[in-house]
Motif scaffolding. Structure first.
Motif: not given
Length: 194
Positions: A18-19, A22-23, A28, A32-33, A36
């Motif tokens: 999903e991340l 989205q990005r 990413t 960020d990982l 999230r």
């Protein structure tokens, strides 16, 4: 004694998917990982490998969740052309939908962002496209055998045209504020099936 994982690797992979979806890959970061996914870098590396490995696993997961739906839609018994039309129209509707416009298709996004300079990602994109083309081709061969598709239409060429159209719908739908653009293009392409 080895410790057991304190997170669900499948759910965590879904969250990474999903991340990235989205990005995008480049936008990413590992930070960020970590944020999230709610797990540490060491756990990410131990379970999935580096960021690139995790991205490729997320891309595989995307296919695993979407390919069975396409297989069901395009291989159901009975007339085949209605199923082909329904799949193309679904792609157009998804491309034009407000919620999915900014995300687009993860495979198409990968083709545009990562595949031009990453052979592993390019191979996975190509495999995804080959799978979709094969499903479309099989449905069109059935349609021709059942008298639904005119004899002068070449099922492989039509399948390829639809594949390119469907991927193009995803790209245009992601950037266009006019949902009619993708819907009308899909309908024009489907007109050759008559």
């Amino acid at each position: 004694m080895a410790r057991s994982k304190e997170f669900d690797p499948d759910a965590t992979l879904d969250a990474a998917l999903e991340l990235f979806w989205q990005r995008g890959y480049e936008a990413t970061s590992m930070a960020d990982l970590v944020e999230r996914l709610g797990i540490g870098r060491a756990s990410i590396y131990a379970t999935y490998g580096n960021k690139h490995d995790l991205y490729l696993k997320a891309l595989e997961r995307y296919g695993e969740t979407r390919d069975p739906l396409l297989l069901r839609e395009l291989s159901q018994p009975g007339p085949a052309l209605p199923a082909v039309r329904a799949v193309v129209r679904r792609f157009a509707a998804e491309a034009a939908a407000d919620g999915s416009r900014t995300r687009g298709c993860f495979v198409t996004n990968t083709a545009a962002e990562v595949a031009p300079h990453d052979s592993a990602a390019a191979r996975r994109v190509e495999l995804s496209w080959e799978h979709l083309e094969t499903l479309l081709h099989s449905a069109l061969v059935r349609a021709q055998a059942q008298g639904e598709l005119p004899a002068h239409r070449e099922p492989r060429a039509v399948a390829r045209m639809l594949l390119v159209l469907m991927q193009g719908l995803r790209v245009v739908g992601k950037a266009s504020a006019d949902p009619a653009r993708v819907r009308e293009a899909a309908e024009q392409a489907l007109a050759i099936l008559e």
